[in-house]
Write a protein that holds these residues in place. Structure first.
Motif, mmCIF file in Angstrom:
data_model
loop_
_atom_site.group_PDB
_atom_site.id
_atom_site.type_symbol
_atom_site.label_atom_id
_atom_site.label_comp_id
_atom_site.label_asym_id
_atom_site.label_seq_id
_atom_site.Cartn_x
_atom_site.Cartn_y
_atom_site.Cartn_z
ATOM 1 N N LYS A 30 9.262 -6.179 -0.213
ATOM 2 C CA LYS A 30 9.536 -5.711 1.152
ATOM 3 C C LYS A 30 8.349 -5.004 1.802
ATOM 4 C CE LYS A 30 11.431 -1.105 0.741
ATOM 5 N NZ LYS A 30 12.405 -0.208 1.244
ATOM 6 N N CYS A 31 7.365 -4.598 1.003
ATOM 7 C CA CYS A 31 6.221 -3.894 1.595
ATOM 8 C C CYS A 31 4.909 -4.647 1.394
ATOM 9 C CB CYS A 31 6.115 -2.479 1.024
ATOM 10 S SG CYS A 31 5.674 -2.409 -0.711
ATOM 11 N N GLN A 32 4.979 -5.888 0.973
ATOM 12 C CA GLN A 32 3.746 -6.595 0.621
ATOM 13 C C GLN A 32 2.803 -6.829 1.800
ATOM 14 O OE1 GLN A 32 5.325 -10.116 -1.269
ATOM 15 N NE2 GLN A 32 4.692 -11.386 0.435
ATOM 16 N N ASP A 33 3.304 -6.817 3.019
ATOM 17 C CA ASP A 33 2.440 -7.009 4.184
ATOM 18 C C ASP A 33 2.292 -5.727 5.004
ATOM 19 O OD1 ASP A 33 1.967 -9.750 3.649
ATOM 20 O OD2 ASP A 33 3.945 -10.233 4.444
ATOM 21 N N THR A 34 2.449 -4.584 4.332
ATOM 22 C CA THR A 34 2.361 -3.280 4.983
ATOM 23 C C THR A 34 1.124 -2.559 4.471
ATOM 24 O OG1 THR A 34 4.776 -3.192 4.981
ATOM 25 C CG2 THR A 34 3.630 -1.128 5.402
ATOM 26 N N TYR A 35 0.469 -1.809 5.347
ATOM 27 C CA TYR A 35 -0.662 -0.998 4.909
ATOM 28 C C TYR A 35 -0.179 0.027 3.883
ATOM 29 C CZ TYR A 35 -3.499 -2.684 8.810
ATOM 30 O OH TYR A 35 -4.198 -3.462 9.671
ATOM 31 N N VAL A 36 -1.033 0.292 2.917
ATOM 32 C CA VAL A 36 -0.714 1.357 1.970
ATOM 33 C C VAL A 36 -0.637 2.669 2.737
ATOM 34 C CG1 VAL A 36 -1.552 2.677 -0.016
ATOM 35 C CG2 VAL A 36 -1.660 0.173 -0.035
ATOM 36 N N GLY A 37 -1.543 2.867 3.659
ATOM 37 C CA GLY A 37 -1.504 4.055 4.503
ATOM 38 C C GLY A 37 -2.350 5.186 3.958
ATOM 39 N N GLY A 38 -2.374 6.228 4.724
ATOM 40 C CA GLY A 38 -3.172 7.388 4.356
ATOM 41 C C GLY A 38 -2.952 8.503 5.350
ATOM 42 N N LYS A 39 -3.984 9.282 5.560
ATOM 43 C CA LYS A 39 -3.880 10.458 6.414
ATOM 44 C C LYS A 39 -3.568 10.101 7.866
ATOM 45 C CE LYS A 39 -6.287 14.753 7.329
ATOM 46 N NZ LYS A 39 -7.475 15.558 7.017
#
Length: 168
Positions: A30-39
């Motif tokens: 479900k998160c494979q095309d989502t940015y890992v993200g950060g600050k």
């Protein structure tokens, strides 16, 4: 994972297959095309980040994997899944996986092969995980009927060692 796979696996098709396998194994669809993200960019959840980090380490199929609390921050279902993945890798692929874990559920504990218990940096048990109950019995420590062994062993063995002034 894709970037790491492309660095470690020369064949592009095999690299993509490995990433897809890890995405399935670690429940990251479900998160494979989502940015890992950060600050500055909102991304995946903390539990998903933890699973991605473990999966990235496993891209190259290492023979030895050492992890510090790989199940912390995960819900009990996903934590159990991670332990099952480790078990599968250890048994079917001959991998050695060493990890720290605090307060494992009984279900997770039953998946462990070997156990090393430390108290204040000292070894208080090392052997088969299935042998901890017998070891406790040899110390005359009884697990109450309504307790699970993994909820009980660390505290009781540590207390026993302190009471007997045993220098480990």
């Amino acid at each position: 994972m894709q970037f790491t796979a492309q660095l470690k696996i020369a064949d592009r098709t095999k690299a993509e297959e490995r990433v897809e396998e890890l995405i399935r194994d670690f429940g990251l669809q479900k998160c494979q095309d989502t940015y890992v993200g950060g600050k500055f960019i909102k991304g995946i959840s903390g539990g998903e980040k933890k699973r991605v980090c473990i999966a990235v380490e496993m891209v190259g199929k290492p023979d030895l994997l050492i992890l510090d609390e790989p199940t912390s921050g995960l819900d009990s279902h996903m934590a159990n899944n991670i332990i099952k993945i480790f078990k599968r890798l250890a048994v079917k692929e001959g991998k050695t996986i060493i990890f720290t874990i605090h307060q494992p559920s009984y279900k997770m504990f039953c998946e462990l092969d070997r156990l090393l218990l430390l108290d204040r940096g000292e070894c208080i048990y090392q052997g088969l995980a299935s042998g901890i109950l017998e070891y406790m019995m040899s110390l005359s420590i009884t697990v109450p009927a309504k307790s699970t062994i993994c909820d009980y062993f660390m505290f009781e063995i540590s207390e026993y060692k302190s009471r007997t002034n045993n220098n480990y």
